[in-house]
Design a protein around this motif. Structure first.
Motif, PDB file in Angstrom:
ATOM      1  N   LEU A  78      24.610  16.721  30.775  1.00  0.00           N
ATOM      2  CA  LEU A  78      23.812  15.621  31.323  1.00  0.00           C
ATOM      3  C   LEU A  78      22.556  16.133  32.034  1.00  0.00           C
ATOM      4  N   MET A  79      22.465  17.435  32.248  1.00  0.00           N
ATOM      5  CA  MET A  79      21.331  18.007  32.963  1.00  0.00           C
ATOM      6  C   MET A  79      20.087  17.984  32.082  1.00  0.00           C
ATOM      7  N   LYS A  80      18.959  17.602  32.678  1.00  0.00           N
ATOM      8  CA  LYS A  80      17.695  17.710  31.946  1.00  0.00           C
ATOM      9  C   LYS A  80      17.448  19.176  31.666  1.00  0.00           C
ATOM     10  N   ARG A  81      16.789  19.432  30.529  1.00  0.00           N
ATOM     11  CA  ARG A  81      16.646  20.807  30.091  1.00  0.00           C
ATOM     12  C   ARG A  81      15.204  21.122  29.742  1.00  0.00           C
ATOM     13  N   PRO A  82      14.900  22.392  29.806  1.00  0.00           N
ATOM     14  CA  PRO A  82      15.687  23.480  30.391  1.00  0.00           C
ATOM     15  C   PRO A  82      15.527  23.508  31.903  1.00  0.00           C
ATOM     16  N   LEU A  83      16.505  24.093  32.554  1.00  0.00           N
ATOM     17  CA  LEU A  83      16.418  24.403  33.976  1.00  0.00           C
ATOM     18  C   LEU A  83      16.161  25.902  34.037  1.00  0.00           C
TER      19      LEU A  83
END
Length: 105
Positions: A78-83
């Protein structure tokens, strides 16, 4: 430098191609270390949560109502990417601003 993302994500592949020395961490297989996730959430808040993702659309309303950090721990995709973690400084997404801060075209 570490790049957290998905190996199947085109944006992550573009970022990795421009950052060949970055260590890639596939969040689907390896997850995101809790301290990294907490620090990134403290910096970006709910912007870290990708509500346009396939994973988000597959969640029930009850799950979507959970606190964002809890959701990210349970569903790292669910994390926006890239971090990108550059020596403790976090950058989110592969935007012109991110590329500028990293000194890549």
């Amino acid at each position: 430098m570490r790049l957290y993302g998905l190996k199947t994500c085109d944006t992550c592949r573009k970022a990795l191609k421009s950052l060949p020395d970055a260590q890639f961490v596939d969040v689907r297989n390896d997850g995101v270390p809790e301290p990294v996730l907490s620090q990134a959430f403290a910096q970006f808040g709910e912007a870290l949560l990708n509500t346009r993702s396939t994973t988000w659309r597959g969640l029930h309303e009850k799950e979507r109502a959970c606190p964002p950090l809890e959701l990210l721990k349970e569903h790292p995709t669910l994390m926006k990417r890239p971090l990108i973690d550059k020596e403790g400084t976090f950058l989110l997404g592969w935007t012109p601003e991110t590329r500028s801060k990293l000194g890549v075209a």
